[in-house]
Design a protein around this motif. Structure first.
Motif, PDB file in Angstrom:
ATOM      1  N   ASP A  92      90.819 -11.211 -68.612  1.00 37.61           N
ATOM      2  CA  ASP A  92      90.432  -9.927 -67.995  1.00 37.61           C
ATOM      3  C   ASP A  92      91.529  -9.372 -67.094  1.00 37.61           C
ATOM      4  OD1 ASP A  92      87.878  -9.861 -69.204  1.00 37.61           O
ATOM      5  OD2 ASP A  92      87.112 -11.245 -67.686  1.00 37.61           O
ATOM      6  N   MET A  93      92.769  -9.394 -67.592  1.00 33.05           N
ATOM      7  CA  MET A  93      93.907  -8.902 -66.816  1.00 33.05           C
ATOM      8  C   MET A  93      94.737  -7.892 -67.610  1.00 33.05           C
ATOM      9  SD  MET A  93      95.271 -12.394 -64.948  1.00 33.05           S
ATOM     10  CE  MET A  93      96.608 -11.533 -64.108  1.00 33.05           C
ATOM     11  N   VAL A  94      94.178  -7.318 -68.659  1.00 37.29           N
ATOM     12  CA  VAL A  94      94.950  -6.395 -69.501  1.00 37.29           C
ATOM     13  C   VAL A  94      95.499  -5.229 -68.694  1.00 37.29           C
ATOM     14  CG1 VAL A  94      94.811  -4.810 -71.466  1.00 37.29           C
ATOM     15  CG2 VAL A  94      93.737  -7.033 -71.606  1.00 37.29           C
ATOM     16  N   GLU A  95      94.764  -4.797 -67.681  1.00 35.50           N
ATOM     17  CA  GLU A  95      95.222  -3.662 -66.874  1.00 35.50           C
ATOM     18  C   GLU A  95      96.506  -3.971 -66.116  1.00 35.50           C
ATOM     19  OE1 GLU A  95      93.082  -6.236 -64.009  1.00 35.50           O
ATOM     20  OE2 GLU A  95      92.662  -5.618 -66.063  1.00 35.50           O
ATOM     21  N   LYS A  96      96.883  -5.239 -66.022  1.00 31.63           N
ATOM     22  CA  LYS A  96      98.130  -5.631 -65.348  1.00 31.63           C
ATOM     23  C   LYS A  96      99.352  -5.422 -66.236  1.00 31.63           C
ATOM     24  CE  LYS A  96      95.954  -7.096 -61.720  1.00 31.63           C
ATOM     25  NZ  LYS A  96      96.081  -6.422 -60.442  1.00 31.63           N
ATOM     26  N   MET A  97      99.134  -5.252 -67.534  1.00 33.90           N
ATOM     27  CA  MET A  97     100.226  -4.977 -68.477  1.00 33.90           C
ATOM     28  C   MET A  97     100.708  -3.546 -68.256  1.00 33.90           C
ATOM     29  SD  MET A  97      99.471  -6.150 -72.361  1.00 33.90           S
ATOM     30  CE  MET A  97     100.940  -6.187 -73.344  1.00 33.90           C
ATOM     31  N   ALA A 149     124.440 -22.105 -64.922  1.00 35.91           N
ATOM     32  CA  ALA A 149     124.936 -22.466 -63.589  1.00 35.91           C
ATOM     33  C   ALA A 149     124.824 -21.270 -62.639  1.00 35.91           C
ATOM     34  CB  ALA A 149     126.372 -22.954 -63.671  1.00 35.91           C
ATOM     35  N   LEU A 150     125.153 -20.080 -63.134  1.00 35.22           N
ATOM     36  CA  LEU A 150     125.093 -18.873 -62.313  1.00 35.22           C
ATOM     37  C   LEU A 150     123.660 -18.588 -61.852  1.00 35.22           C
ATOM     38  CD1 LEU A 150     126.488 -16.204 -61.281  1.00 35.22           C
ATOM     39  CD2 LEU A 150     125.662 -15.204 -63.416  1.00 35.22           C
ATOM     40  N   VAL A 151     122.721 -18.569 -62.781  1.00 39.21           N
ATOM     41  CA  VAL A 151     121.350 -18.223 -62.402  1.00 39.21           C
ATOM     42  C   VAL A 151     120.701 -19.321 -61.570  1.00 39.21           C
ATOM     43  CG1 VAL A 151     121.009 -16.627 -64.320  1.00 39.21           C
ATOM     44  CG2 VAL A 151     120.314 -19.014 -64.590  1.00 39.21           C
ATOM     45  N   LYS A 152     121.111 -20.556 -61.789  1.00 36.21           N
ATOM     46  CA  LYS A 152     120.557 -21.661 -61.009  1.00 36.21           C
ATOM     47  C   LYS A 152     120.940 -21.534 -59.537  1.00 36.21           C
ATOM     48  CE  LYS A 152     120.304 -26.694 -60.988  1.00 36.21           C
ATOM     49  NZ  LYS A 152     120.817 -27.926 -61.578  1.00 36.21           N
ATOM     50  N   ASP A 153     122.173 -21.115 -59.280  1.00 33.46           N
ATOM     51  CA  ASP A 153     122.643 -20.959 -57.899  1.00 33.46           C
ATOM     52  C   ASP A 153     122.194 -19.642 -57.266  1.00 33.46           C
ATOM     53  OD1 ASP A 153     123.902 -23.396 -57.958  1.00 33.46           O
ATOM     54  OD2 ASP A 153     125.859 -22.575 -58.509  1.00 33.46           O
ATOM     55  N   ARG A 154     122.136 -18.590 -58.058  1.00 28.99           N
ATOM     56  CA  ARG A 154     121.885 -17.254 -57.514  1.00 28.99           C
ATOM     57  C   ARG A 154     120.411 -16.945 -57.273  1.00 28.99           C
ATOM     58  NH1 ARG A 154     124.966 -12.209 -59.991  1.00 28.99           N
ATOM     59  NH2 ARG A 154     126.628 -13.414 -59.078  1.00 28.99           N
ATOM     60  N   PHE A 155     119.523 -17.480 -58.095  1.00 24.28           N
ATOM     61  CA  PHE A 155     118.117 -17.081 -58.036  1.00 24.28           C
ATOM     62  C   PHE A 155     117.206 -18.223 -57.597  1.00 24.28           C
ATOM     63  CE2 PHE A 155     120.033 -14.227 -61.176  1.00 24.28           C
ATOM     64  CZ  PHE A 155     119.726 -13.015 -60.582  1.00 24.28           C
ATOM     65  N   HIS A 156     116.274 -17.871 -56.731  1.00 24.11           N
ATOM     66  CA  HIS A 156     115.222 -18.782 -56.267  1.00 24.11           C
ATOM     67  C   HIS A 156     113.916 -17.996 -56.317  1.00 24.11           C
ATOM     68  CE1 HIS A 156     118.412 -21.493 -55.077  1.00 24.11           C
ATOM     69  NE2 HIS A 156     118.999 -20.465 -54.491  1.00 24.11           N
ATOM     70  N   PRO A 157     113.372 -17.836 -57.534  1.00 25.69           N
ATOM     71  CA  PRO A 157     112.252 -16.905 -57.733  1.00 25.69           C
ATOM     72  C   PRO A 157     110.996 -17.273 -56.951  1.00 25.69           C
ATOM     73  CG  PRO A 157     113.202 -17.583 -59.824  1.00 25.69           C
ATOM     74  CD  PRO A 157     113.791 -18.459 -58.778  1.00 25.69           C
ATOM     75  N   VAL A 158     110.335 -16.224 -56.471  1.00 21.84           N
ATOM     76  CA  VAL A 158     109.031 -16.366 -55.826  1.00 21.84           C
ATOM     77  C   VAL A 158     107.977 -15.812 -56.781  1.00 21.84           C
ATOM     78  CG1 VAL A 158     109.904 -16.283 -53.468  1.00 21.84           C
ATOM     79  CG2 VAL A 158     109.298 -14.165 -54.617  1.00 21.84           C
ATOM     80  N   MET A 159     106.782 -16.316 -56.662  1.00 22.50           N
ATOM     81  CA  MET A 159     105.700 -15.971 -57.572  1.00 22.50           C
ATOM     82  C   MET A 159     105.092 -14.622 -57.203  1.00 22.50           C
ATOM     83  SD  MET A 159     104.138 -17.526 -60.169  1.00 22.50           S
ATOM     84  CE  MET A 159     104.749 -19.166 -59.926  1.00 22.50           C
ATOM     85  N   SER A 160     104.935 -13.747 -58.186  1.00 25.51           N
ATOM     86  CA  SER A 160     104.207 -12.491 -57.964  1.00 25.51           C
ATOM     87  C   SER A 160     102.710 -12.799 -57.966  1.00 25.51           C
ATOM     88  CB  SER A 160     104.532 -11.471 -59.057  1.00 25.51           C
ATOM     89  OG  SER A 160     103.980 -11.880 -60.293  1.00 25.51           O
ATOM     90  N   ASP A 161     101.924 -11.921 -57.380  1.00 26.91           N
ATOM     91  CA  ASP A 161     100.475 -12.138 -57.324  1.00 26.91           C
ATOM     92  C   ASP A 161      99.863 -12.220 -58.722  1.00 26.91           C
ATOM     93  OD1 ASP A 161     100.596 -12.134 -54.572  1.00 26.91           O
ATOM     94  OD2 ASP A 161      99.955 -10.044 -54.362  1.00 26.91           O
ATOM     95  N   ASP A 162     100.309 -11.340 -59.623  1.00 33.81           N
ATOM     96  CA  ASP A 162      99.756 -11.327 -60.981  1.00 33.81           C
ATOM     97  C   ASP A 162     100.071 -12.612 -61.730  1.00 33.81           C
ATOM     98  OD1 ASP A 162      98.728  -8.815 -60.524  1.00 33.81           O
ATOM     99  OD2 ASP A 162     100.376  -7.766 -61.534  1.00 33.81           O
ATOM    100  N   ALA A 163     101.307 -13.087 -61.612  1.00 34.91           N
ATOM    101  CA  ALA A 163     101.698 -14.330 -62.283  1.00 34.91           C
ATOM    102  C   ALA A 163     100.911 -15.505 -61.713  1.00 34.91           C
ATOM    103  CB  ALA A 163     103.198 -14.564 -62.139  1.00 34.91           C
ATOM    104  N   ALA A 164     100.751 -15.535 -60.400  1.00 40.79           N
ATOM    105  CA  ALA A 164      99.997 -16.615 -59.758  1.00 40.79           C
ATOM    106  C   ALA A 164      98.546 -16.617 -60.232  1.00 40.79           C
ATOM    107  CB  ALA A 164     100.058 -16.479 -58.237  1.00 40.79           C
ATOM    108  N   LYS A 165      97.954 -15.432 -60.330  1.00 37.55           N
ATOM    109  CA  LYS A 165      96.565 -15.333 -60.776  1.00 37.55           C
ATOM    110  C   LYS A 165      96.408 -15.835 -62.213  1.00 37.55           C
ATOM    111  CE  LYS A 165      92.797 -12.035 -61.398  1.00 37.55           C
ATOM    112  NZ  LYS A 165      92.378 -10.637 -61.316  1.00 37.55           N
ATOM    113  N   LEU A 166      97.336 -15.440 -63.096  1.00 35.72           N
ATOM    114  CA  LEU A 166      97.259 -15.869 -64.492  1.00 35.72           C
ATOM    115  C   LEU A 166      97.415 -17.383 -64.617  1.00 35.72           C
ATOM    116  CD1 LEU A 166      96.996 -15.219 -67.485  1.00 35.72           C
ATOM    117  CD2 LEU A 166      99.471 -14.837 -67.532  1.00 35.72           C
ATOM    118  N   LEU A 167      98.393 -17.952 -63.921  1.00 39.62           N
ATOM    119  CA  LEU A 167      98.598 -19.401 -63.987  1.00 39.62           C
ATOM    120  C   LEU A 167      97.388 -20.148 -63.437  1.00 39.62           C
ATOM    121  CD1 LEU A 167     102.347 -19.732 -62.941  1.00 39.62           C
ATOM    122  CD2 LEU A 167     101.383 -19.850 -65.240  1.00 39.62           C
ATOM    123  N   GLU A 168      96.814 -19.636 -62.358  1.00 38.47           N
ATOM    124  CA  GLU A 168      95.631 -20.272 -61.774  1.00 38.47           C
ATOM    125  C   GLU A 168      94.450 -20.223 -62.742  1.00 38.47           C
ATOM    126  OE1 GLU A 168      92.477 -19.396 -58.167  1.00 38.47           O
ATOM    127  OE2 GLU A 168      94.530 -18.676 -57.960  1.00 38.47           O
TER     128      GLU A 168
END
Length: 198
Positions: free
Chosen positions: A149-154, A27-46
């Motif tokens: 080809d994203m190992v350098e992002k780690m 309940a706490l994290v659901k109300d407190r956080f509204h995460p936005v996508m980082s560029d790296d995460a967006a690239k990996l998901l895409e």
């Protein structure tokens, strides 16, 4: 809730949370956080979405709704990890869950020639240990990012840990003690699923 902001690799000691505390945390994290996508995460998901589309699985339809689901699951994972940004690790965690789901349902990776490069694993044949969970996840993250080809992002530290584990295992990727044998993964095009048998 004693959320750890210290060393990312330190295991939390103590008793498991009871249901009341878990519900309160969600309940706490659901109300407190509204995460936005980082560029790296967006690239990996895409990239993962594109790969699944190219696999052309007839078992699992890969539509825009699949991409939207990956985004929502990544945001949910970020909330559970007590942050407002969807990191690369959140995207990796979601892809791992989806790959295990794909295994159980018939698979996305139908056309992978390199058996060693198959990402999904049968969750029913794996054993999980608390001692190896973090290192297994880091190794899986390394393998997934290497494939895209994203190992350098780690982070340097995580990359070194993954390479060290790979070298300790003779240069092969493996996850946990109960990893299914590679021989059983000969591609999904000819796999008959028990649910499909008459």
């Amino acid at each position: 809730f004693e959320c750890s902001e210290g060393d990312e690799f330190s295991a939390t000691k103590g008793a498991a949370w009871n249901m009341e505390k878990l519900r309160g945390y969600i309940a706490l994290v659901k109300d407190r956080f509204h995460p936005v996508m980082s560029d790296d995460a967006a690239k990996l998901l895409e990239q993962h979405y594109e790969k699944c589309r190219l696999a052309g699985s007839s078992t699992i339809p890969t539509t825009v709704r699949f991409l939207e689901s990956m985004i929502r699951l990544s945001q949910a994972h970020a909330r559970l990890m007590y942050r407002n940004i969807v990191t690369l690790e959140d995207a990796v965690a979601v892809i791992r869950v989806l790959e295990c789901t794909a295994f159980a349902y018939g698979g996305f990776d139908a056309n992978v020639d390199d058996v060693e490069n198959i990402m999904y694993c049968d969750p029913m044949t794996m054993t999980f240990s608390a001692e190896e969970a973090d290192s297994d996840f880091i190794l899986w993250e390394y393998k997934l990012l290497h494939r895209h080809d994203m190992v350098e992002k780690m982070s340097q530290r995580r990359r070194e840990m993954a390479i060290e584990k790979i070298e300790a295992e003779g240069g092969h990727f493996s996850f946990g003690k109960g990893q299914a044998n590679v021989e059983q993964h000969q591609g999904w095009n000819n796999r008959e699923h028990p649910r499909d048998r008459n």
